[in-house]
Structures are given as C-alpha cells and as structure tokens.
Design a protein around this motif. Sequence first.
Motif, mmCIF file in Angstrom:
data_model
loop_
_atom_site.group_PDB
_atom_site.id
_atom_site.type_symbol
_atom_site.label_atom_id
_atom_site.label_comp_id
_atom_site.label_asym_id
_atom_site.label_seq_id
_atom_site.Cartn_x
_atom_site.Cartn_y
_atom_site.Cartn_z
ATOM 1 N N SER A 271 -3.479 1.002 6.617
ATOM 2 C CA SER A 271 -2.933 1.983 6.049
ATOM 3 C C SER A 271 -2.961 2.886 7.125
ATOM 4 O O SER A 271 -3.828 3.640 7.677
ATOM 5 N N TYR B 15 -6.366 5.246 7.886
ATOM 6 C CA TYR B 15 -7.277 5.728 6.741
ATOM 7 C C TYR B 15 -7.844 4.925 5.780
ATOM 8 O O TYR B 15 -8.097 5.201 4.609
ATOM 9 N N ASP B 16 -7.941 3.763 6.177
ATOM 10 C CA ASP B 16 -8.650 2.800 5.167
ATOM 11 C C ASP B 16 -10.180 3.003 4.880
ATOM 12 O O ASP B 16 -10.704 2.691 3.989
ATOM 13 N N ASP C 120 -11.224 6.017 4.369
ATOM 14 C CA ASP C 120 -11.497 7.163 3.716
ATOM 15 C C ASP C 120 -12.098 6.715 2.249
ATOM 16 O O ASP C 120 -11.853 5.574 1.725
ATOM 17 N N TYR D 148 -8.235 8.115 -0.082
ATOM 18 C CA TYR D 148 -7.128 7.219 0.247
ATOM 19 C C TYR D 148 -6.141 6.956 -0.748
ATOM 20 O O TYR D 148 -5.018 7.137 -0.316
ATOM 21 N N SER D 149 -6.193 7.054 -2.036
ATOM 22 C CA SER D 149 -5.118 6.988 -2.790
ATOM 23 C C SER D 149 -4.073 8.111 -2.565
ATOM 24 O O SER D 149 -2.787 7.934 -2.898
ATOM 25 N N LYS E 219 -3.685 10.112 0.003
ATOM 26 C CA LYS E 219 -2.850 9.990 1.246
ATOM 27 C C LYS E 219 -1.905 8.917 1.228
ATOM 28 O O LYS E 219 -0.800 9.030 1.629
ATOM 29 N N GLU E 220 -2.185 7.831 0.482
ATOM 30 C CA GLU E 220 -0.969 6.961 0.200
ATOM 31 C C GLU E 220 -0.046 7.144 -0.527
ATOM 32 O O GLU E 220 0.942 6.886 -0.175
#
Length: 645
Positions: A545, A567-568, A570, A575-576, A578-579
Amino acid sequence: MAEPDLSNQSKQSLTESISPSLKKQAVDSEKSDIASSLTMLPQNIPIDKPLLRIKTVLLLSTGLFLTGFMGWYWHVRHTDQYQEQLLITQLISRQLAKLLQILHQYPLWALGTLFILGMLTILLNLYYLASQISESMAIQHATVYTESLGIFRAFYSSEVVARVKPKGIQISHDYKNQDGAIPFPATLSIELSKELSQSQNGSQARLFSNYPFPWRQKEGGPHDSFEIQALQYAEQNPARSFIRFEPVQGRFSLRFAKPVVMKTSCIGCHNGHPNSPKKDWKIGDVRGIQEVILPIGSQVEGKIQQGLLKTLIIMTLITLIVLGLLALVIKELRKSLFQVSTLAEETKQINKELAKTNIAYRRFLPYEFLTALKKESIVNVQLGDNIETQMTVLFSDLRSFTTISENMSPEENFRFLNDYLSQMGPVIRNNHGFIDKYIGDAIMALFQQTADDAVKAGIAMLKALHEYNTSLNQVGRAAIQMGIGIHTGSMMLGTIGEQNRMETTVISDAVNLASRLEGMSKIYGVPLLISEQTFRNLRHPEQFSIRVIDRVKAKGKREPVTVFEVYDGDPPTLYSLKEMTRPLFEQGLTEYQNQNFLKAKQCFETCMVQNSLDLTTQLYVKRCQHYLTEGWEQEWDGVTQLDSK
C-alpha cells in the motif's frame, strides 16, 4: 560387393544415359528405407549368454534375499517372539563386529581380497561390453549389407530394366539360356546373394518369399522357423528388421531379415506376369525377405580372450605391487598411530575453540559482508578491500530517544537498547537482509537481493514495534515511535581504517539519502518512507500500500526526488482510513503541484475530516494556507526544499 569391371568411357556413357528422375526416385526411396531401418530398434532378439544368466541369477538372488529379510523383519516386529528374534539380531551384530575386528587386524588381506574381487568384476564387465560391441557391429554390418543389396536391386530395376524393356530386350528368370536376355531384378538379387554366400568369411545371403514364382518353389520359400517368423513379423511391421542371434552350422551367428516391399517400378511386372502367384500387389506390400547371416564371435572372442589374459597378467602384477606398497605403508601408519591419535585430540580441541571464535567474529562482522567481498573468512580480509554493487539500504531510528534515555540509568539504557534491537534483528534477517552497523538506537541494514525484501522488512519492523509497545505498556513504560527510510542505489562495500584497527563500512550517496528519508519521516508524520529509486526497483509493487508524499530536494542535494509512503505497517484503524482517503489525497497533491492551492486545500481538509490522524494532510493544509496568504514565487515548481537533515 565387387564393382563391375567397366572402362572409364563405358562408365561415363552409362552415367550420362541414366534418367535423372528415375535415379533420384530410386535413391530417395532406398535412403528412406535406410533411415527407417537405422532408427528402428531391432525386435525379437533372444540373446542366450552365460554371463547374462549369471548376472540375472545374482540380481534375482539379491532381490529375493532383500524381500525375505524385509518379510522376516516385519514378521518378528508383529509377533510375540520379538524378544527371541531380538536376541538373534544381537547375535548377528556381534558376529559382524568380530568380522570387522578381523578386518581391522588384517587390513592387508582385506584390501587384497577386495582388490581381486574388483579386478574380476572389471574383467567380467569388459568381456560383457566386448560381446555387446561385437553384436552391435554385426547388426550395423548386416544393416549396411542388406541396404546395399536393396539399393542395387532398386537401381537395377529403375535404371536398367526400365530402360531396356521398351527396346524389346527379353527379361527372364532363365536369362542364361536365352541369348540377349537379362535377369529379373529379383533373379539378379538371388544370384548375387549366392555369389556372396560363397565368400570365405562364412557370411550368407538369401532372398525368400511367401509367394515365390513356380520356378523358385523349392528354394524361394521359407526354410526354417526363423524365416517363417520373419515373414509373419514383416507382415505386421514392414519397416522394421527381424533379428536373432543363434547357432548356424555350428557357429554363433546373427540372422538379419529385412522386409523387401513392393516398389512402383516392380508392381506392373509382378501383377502382369502370367506365372505370378499373386496378382493384386500394391505399393508397400511385403513381397519377400532379404536375409543376411553373419558369423560372429570366433575371431573377435579369440582376440578378446587374448586381451583379457594380458589384462589379467598386468592387473595381477599391479595387485602384487600395490599390496607390497600397502604393507609398507600400513607398517609405517601403525608406528604413527599413537602420535596421530594424540594430535587428533589436540586438533579437536583447537577446532572447538576456532568454531567458537568464528561464531564470535560473525557477531561483529556479518557473514553476508564477507560474501559480498568474496572472502571465505575474516582472516582473508585486508585493508582497502572493496566492491561496488547495487543494494537497498534501510535506516531506522527511534524518535526522541534522548528524552527517553534521560529518565533511565546507564544500565537501564543498555538493557532497553539491547531489548529493542533484539526485536528488530531477526526481522531483518528473516527478510534476507543483514545489519551493517548500530549507531546507538539507529540501525543500518543492507539488502542484496531485491528492494521488496527491504520494504517487507520495514513493514515487519513496524509491526514488531507495535507488539513491543504492548509489552512496554504492561510494565508501565511509554510507547516508542520509529522512523524508517529506504533507498536503492549503487554503493561501495569495503574496509577502512589502518593496519591495527579497521572496520567494514558502506560508502555511497545512497546511504546518505536513506538517512535523509528517515529524517523526513518526522516532518511528514509517517513511519516509513521510500525513494523513487526503491519504488522503481520493486518487483511486486502491487503487494504494498503506497502513496506519493512529496517531491523534495534534500539538504546538500542538487536533484529533487519523489518520496513515497508505505503504510502497510500502520495500525489497522489508521491503515483503513489512509486506504479510504488515498484517492482524495492524491487529487489534492495533484492540485498542489499544479499551484491550484485553493482546490488542494479543500481536498486535504476533506481528508482531515475523514482521517484526523493523518498528519501529512495537516501539513499540506498549512502549506496551502501559507501560499494562499503569502503568495508564491513565479518559478515555484512544486519541489519542497528541506534545510535540515
């Protein structure tokens, strides 16, 4: 086969008169037959040899012994008499031990016996190989023999009979009693085979068929079981030869039978002749067998036996010489046995100490570093050794460690650092990297294989840090944060220092940039940054990611570089978020680069509403507000100039 006695002029006239098309047709046809015969393996070859019988018996006996032993072992393991059978097994083991003791006491006899057995095995194998070579040569000779007869027969049919028949010349089986007549191709082949059979070497040739003409009923059909079987086999396999080794007239011989198939030049004669026993011949039908009988073994085996006898004498002399030398050597070895055993014990102790020393050295100098320098041991490393290579370097550093360490005693500081570094070291090694050096709480690691390994290591280090923070919270200590920078490039690995004190190091601008990236992670509030070179060297970027963070020019650098966040590592919640906001963040960054600061600010503010934990969006909101309030220079190109390291 002897060549006809023709003058040079006659040869030239005959050659010029041959029809090129007919000659090519006949030769091509026979070449095809030769190729098929040589590529097809001979079938139905019963070889009755004493040596093969001995080997077969030995193999069967060994197989039966092993099968019986395994059956016996399975039986005793599954019966109540296991203890009794165990005693028998122990008795056998003791007997074997006694045998080994005898061999130890009399090594010369043991070696001599083994040498003689090996010599006999070699001689038997040589005899077997010579026999096989003799038979293979006989098969090749027979193949060439029959193919030569076939080519001659086809050539005669297409180039002689076909040319003289239209001119009224009589073609007959009884050509000897008719003036000016010439023989049929088959008749000529039969006569030629008879002439060849009169040679002194004992070889024979014969042409026979299931459909002989009336004047050949007595001689033209099969005479024995081999010829009957050859005809039956040819009907099923017209392109393959029938071969057998068997005694003929008291001599062991090769019988080679090659099918003779109906050709275009012969079919009209055979179907149209009034005395032909078969009127429906077709091209490709088997019309007969060309057999060749070649005696083998007599002269060849005599030479083989003479050669084996000479070999036996030579090897016997060699055996005696070797055994004599072995006796002298063993005598001297026994004298030195006590000294050797003493030295062996001392050497064993020294090797243990060396092994411990090597393990200790590897703690200070990574084995991968030696491999990169192409050195087998640290002993071989010299001052100034170096090599240039493409690698990925990872820099990690704890944030605010000075503040943390101020509240600890020196002993607690060392214990804390070693505890933290013990969490990170295995993670780096598990991802095919090695640690070049520790700089206090900072780690510099190198990855020789792929950039993917370095990125995976960085992600794994962050996840390991989350778990480590959990253990710190349980003992009442504050969580710690880490920054990681990764860059890929060319670097020099080598040794620096002086003769009495040296160390390994990596010298490269790539190392400096990785360190700068680790420092940038504090500015953007993210834990893991990678350079554009690392991103381009990823073999599987889709596994990570990644989002673009900025285009910056680090202090002391001329060229700007694009910086990416991975950011894998985090926490799941961050993480969710940012995704989810990545498309809007990237849109805002595009507007920012295009100097559309108002639209960029709106995108980043929306990101902040959805993800208030994203410190990078907060930074960009402040930048956009600054440019909207203070303005920007005309030559502004979207590159951020960093003044600190």
